[in-house]
Enzyme design. Sequence first.
Site, PDB file in Angstrom:
ATOM      1  N   ASP A 274       0.806  -1.224   0.000  1.00 48.47           N
ATOM      2  CA  ASP A 274       0.000   0.000   0.000  1.00 48.47           C
ATOM      3  C   ASP A 274       0.836   1.270   0.000  1.00 48.47           C
ATOM      4  OD1 ASP A 274      -2.219  -1.698   0.110  1.00 48.47           O
ATOM      5  OD2 ASP A 274      -2.195  -1.717   2.296  1.00 48.47           O
TER       6      ASP A 274
ATOM      7  N   LYS B 298       1.709   1.982  -5.181  1.00 48.56           N
ATOM      8  CA  LYS B 298       2.201   1.383  -6.438  1.00 48.56           C
ATOM      9  C   LYS B 298       1.257   1.680  -7.598  1.00 48.56           C
ATOM     10  CE  LYS B 298       2.264  -2.562  -4.272  1.00 48.56           C
ATOM     11  NZ  LYS B 298       2.106  -2.157  -2.858  1.00 48.56           N
TER      12      LYS B 298
ATOM     13  N   GLY C 273      -4.539  -4.499  -3.771  1.00 45.64           N
ATOM     14  CA  GLY C 273      -5.540  -3.500  -4.121  1.00 45.64           C
ATOM     15  C   GLY C 273      -4.772  -2.259  -4.519  1.00 45.64           C
ATOM     16  N   HIS C 274      -4.743  -1.968  -5.805  1.00 46.87           N
ATOM     17  CA  HIS C 274      -3.949  -0.845  -6.308  1.00 46.87           C
ATOM     18  C   HIS C 274      -4.904   0.238  -6.792  1.00 46.87           C
ATOM     19  CE1 HIS C 274      -0.298  -3.717  -7.073  1.00 46.87           C
ATOM     20  NE2 HIS C 274      -0.678  -3.657  -5.821  1.00 46.87           N
TER      21      HIS C 274
ATOM     22  N   GLN D 212       2.095  -6.172  -3.117  1.00 46.00           N
ATOM     23  CA  GLN D 212       2.516  -6.242  -1.712  1.00 46.00           C
ATOM     24  C   GLN D 212       3.799  -5.409  -1.520  1.00 46.00           C
ATOM     25  OE1 GLN D 212       1.526  -9.632  -3.220  1.00 46.00           O
ATOM     26  NE2 GLN D 212      -0.400  -8.695  -2.704  1.00 46.00           N
TER      27      GLN D 212
HETATM   28  P1  GDP Z   1      -0.824   0.207  -3.550  1.00 44.09           P
HETATM   29  O1  GDP Z   1      -1.378  -1.081  -3.027  1.00 44.09           O
HETATM   30  O2  GDP Z   1       0.654   0.323  -3.296  1.00 44.09           O
HETATM   31  O3  GDP Z   1      -1.177   0.464  -4.985  1.00 44.09           O
HETATM   32  O4  GDP Z   1      -1.494   1.359  -2.687  1.00 44.09           O
HETATM   33  P2  GDP Z   1      -3.061   1.490  -2.347  1.00 44.09           P
HETATM   34  O5  GDP Z   1      -3.786   1.926  -3.562  1.00 44.09           O
HETATM   35  O6  GDP Z   1      -3.560   0.271  -1.633  1.00 44.09           O
HETATM   36  O7  GDP Z   1      -3.021   2.625  -1.233  1.00 44.09           O
HETATM   37  C1  GDP Z   1      -2.452   3.863  -1.485  1.00 44.09           C
HETATM   38  C2  GDP Z   1      -3.522   4.946  -1.262  1.00 44.09           C
HETATM   39  O8  GDP Z   1      -2.896   6.217  -1.197  1.00 44.09           O
HETATM   40  C3  GDP Z   1      -4.524   5.033  -2.389  1.00 44.09           C
HETATM   41  O9  GDP Z   1      -5.757   5.423  -1.885  1.00 44.09           O
HETATM   42  C4  GDP Z   1      -3.941   6.134  -3.285  1.00 44.09           C
HETATM   43  O10 GDP Z   1      -4.944   6.789  -4.048  1.00 44.09           O
HETATM   44  C5  GDP Z   1      -3.346   7.056  -2.268  1.00 44.09           C
HETATM   45  N1  GDP Z   1      -2.162   7.803  -2.691  1.00 44.09           N
HETATM   46  C6  GDP Z   1      -1.134   7.417  -3.517  1.00 44.09           C
HETATM   47  N2  GDP Z   1      -0.178   8.372  -3.558  1.00 44.09           N
HETATM   48  C7  GDP Z   1      -0.608   9.362  -2.750  1.00 44.09           C
HETATM   49  C8  GDP Z   1      -0.028  10.620  -2.337  1.00 44.09           C
HETATM   50  O11 GDP Z   1       1.077  10.999  -2.708  1.00 44.09           O
HETATM   51  N3  GDP Z   1      -0.762  11.360  -1.450  1.00 44.09           N
HETATM   52  C9  GDP Z   1      -1.972  10.966  -0.988  1.00 44.09           C
HETATM   53  N4  GDP Z   1      -2.588  11.758  -0.125  1.00 44.09           N
HETATM   54  N5  GDP Z   1      -2.544   9.814  -1.348  1.00 44.09           N
HETATM   55  C10 GDP Z   1      -1.852   9.016  -2.200  1.00 44.09           C
HETATM   56  P1  IMO Z   2      -0.854  -4.304  -2.156  1.00 42.12           P
HETATM   57  O1  IMO Z   2      -0.366  -4.884  -3.453  1.00 42.12           O
HETATM   58  C1  IMO Z   2      -0.962  -4.657   2.214  1.00 42.12           C
HETATM   59  C2  IMO Z   2      -0.885  -8.727   3.855  1.00 42.12           C
HETATM   60  C3  IMO Z   2      -2.122  -9.159   4.601  1.00 42.12           C
HETATM   61  C4  IMO Z   2      -1.509 -10.107   5.621  1.00 42.12           C
HETATM   62  C5  IMO Z   2      -0.420 -10.795   4.814  1.00 42.12           C
HETATM   63  C6  IMO Z   2      -0.836 -12.158   4.237  1.00 42.12           C
HETATM   64  O2  IMO Z   2      -2.161  -3.617  -2.253  1.00 42.12           O
HETATM   65  O3  IMO Z   2       0.204  -3.492  -1.502  1.00 42.12           O
HETATM   66  P2  IMO Z   2      -2.404 -12.840   2.202  1.00 42.12           P
HETATM   67  O4  IMO Z   2      -3.846 -12.567   1.947  1.00 42.12           O
HETATM   68  O5  IMO Z   2      -1.489 -12.311   1.157  1.00 42.12           O
HETATM   69  O6  IMO Z   2      -2.118 -14.281   2.515  1.00 42.12           O
HETATM   70  O7  IMO Z   2      -2.080 -12.031   3.565  1.00 42.12           O
HETATM   71  O8  IMO Z   2      -0.092  -9.921   3.754  1.00 42.12           O
HETATM   72  N1  IMO Z   2      -1.112  -8.229   2.476  1.00 42.12           N
HETATM   73  C7  IMO Z   2      -1.095  -6.945   2.129  1.00 42.12           C
HETATM   74  N2  IMO Z   2      -0.965  -5.834   2.882  1.00 42.12           N
HETATM   75  N3  IMO Z   2      -1.061  -4.557   0.862  1.00 42.12           N
HETATM   76  C8  IMO Z   2      -1.171  -5.664   0.099  1.00 42.12           C
HETATM   77  O9  IMO Z   2      -1.152  -5.614  -1.250  1.00 42.12           O
HETATM   78  C9  IMO Z   2      -1.228  -6.923   0.726  1.00 42.12           C
HETATM   79  N4  IMO Z   2      -1.347  -8.198   0.275  1.00 42.12           N
HETATM   80  C10 IMO Z   2      -1.261  -8.991   1.354  1.00 42.12           C
HETATM   81  O10 IMO Z   2      -2.766  -8.064   5.212  1.00 42.12           O
HETATM   82  O11 IMO Z   2      -0.887  -9.377   6.648  1.00 42.12           O
HETATM   83 MG    MG Z   3      -2.925  -1.759  -1.823  1.00 36.50          MG
END
Ligand code: GDP
Ligand code: IMO
Ligand code: MG
Length: 425
Positions: free
Chosen positions: A13, A16, A40-41, A221
């Site tokens: 998170d 990415k 979840g991207h 991840q």
């Molecule tokens: P990922 O799994 O690495 O793709 O990240 P996620 O999408 O799960 O979580 C990142 C969250 O931060 C999302 O809601 C993005 O829209 C948000 N986000 C990404 N870059 C920025 C930033 O520079 N500032 C803020 N405030 N939000 C951001």
């Molecule tokens: P993105 O790509 C954050 C964490 C879960 C748990 C551990 C194992 O959005 O960054 P799993 O379901 O993979 O067997 O869970 O890994 N986890 C993540 N945490 N972002 C993710 O993906 C994750 N994918 C798995 O919360 O601790």
């Molecule tokens: Mg994510």
Amino acid sequence: MGGVVIVGTQWGDEGKGKLVDLFTEEADCVVRYAGGPNAGHTLVVGTERIVVRLVPSGILRPNVRCILGQGMVVDATTFLGEIDELTKRGYECLSRLVLSDAAHLILPYHTLVDGLREAKPGGIGTTKRGVGPCYEDKIARRGVRVSLLRDPAKLRDVAKFALETWAPTILALGGKVPTLDEVLAPLASAAERLVPLIADTGREIHEALQRKQRVLFEGAQGTLLDIDHGTYPFVTSSSAAAGGACIGSGVGPRAIDRVVGLVKAYCTRVGDGPFPTELLEETGQRLRDIGREYGSVTGRPRRCGWLDLPALRYAARINGLDAFLLTKLDVLTGFEKVGVCTHYETERGRTDEWPGDGLSKVKPVIEMFPGWSESLSHARSINDLPSAARRYVEFIEAQLGVPALVVSVGERRDETIVRGSLFRN
Ligand code: GDP
Ligand code: IMO
Ligand code: MG
């Protein structure tokens, strides 16, 4: 010209989705190499917010091929649901999606076991999407590979064997064993739609690179969730670190020209496991509220804490980082002081090294930096940042020994300071 890996350096998170979507402007092809619907991207374009879980984050850019590599585990229903949702929103994607014949399918018994285990003491807080049990089947050599969608009789045999193997576990966990027909039902209609997408993706990527195309490998991840290099056993079940890009997509190490790590300006973690800089009280809640740190897949509140430099230096080493992309710096606006863990206190004294399995016993040494009150969302060059924010970026650069290629100051594409190209030429 080679490929570029974008990899998470923390516990996932890091943003990415945003950065892969942004840099896909430079790419011909985006490849997801690990994980499955546990990811979840988030992609934000204008007022539109899209969360992709299996579809690579390059999908919003027309003409870019998006490949699901063989390191992935794929839930057919989730994948088709994402395709339908994207199509409904006007993003044509079927002609650009390619699914590896060697990726593994998540079947209902995987999801069932994941959920049952999590309901018992000893669960680690997984996303309950069946990801771990599916990789277990892969390693135990009884997994159902995507290529079997072309051979329903063989698929039935392999799934029957796996189901029989899981049945005692399901019963011991208090679950009801599904019938083979129930297990295969979701695939019956899915197969027809998925078969045209199946290909030998390793060959496709190899040929793209030979044609001097720009290939972006999208991590899922983060390094600290990697099965080998993460905070085991509180990890996911795949090779999330940059090395996984080769294994999970079928290219050799020489195909990778550059490795770039995503660094969130503070740390978050979902699920259980050690987290030295975690802030359990008001400050952690403030980071969660301002950063909207709630899981994009599960909605779970993410644990929040200060930036952890020993962990980051470890991630820089494991991934061989050439540069990093700093995200969510804007979230730190308004904090009077911003903390950074520079070292750990251990039983054997102070260290800035990664302590491996000893992580749960360390105490973080936190240095407090002056904060800033100005909004950063309009910054488009590093010089637009208030001096305290600029010093924060420079400090991380000095500590990691590599430059920040990007500083992200908001969730939208334009809310970004870009200091160079992702691809070297
Ligand atoms: P990922 O799994 O690495 O793709 O990240 P996620 O999408 O799960 O979580 C990142 C969250 O931060 C999302 O809601 C993005 O829209 C948000 N986000 C990404 N870059 C920025 C930033 O520079 N500032 C803020 N405030 N939000 C951001
Ligand atoms: P993105 O790509 C954050 C964490 C879960 C748990 C551990 C194992 O959005 O960054 P799993 O379901 O993979 O067997 O869970 O890994 N986890 C993540 N945490 N972002 C993710 O993906 C994750 N994918 C798995 O919360 O601790
Ligand atoms: Mg994510």
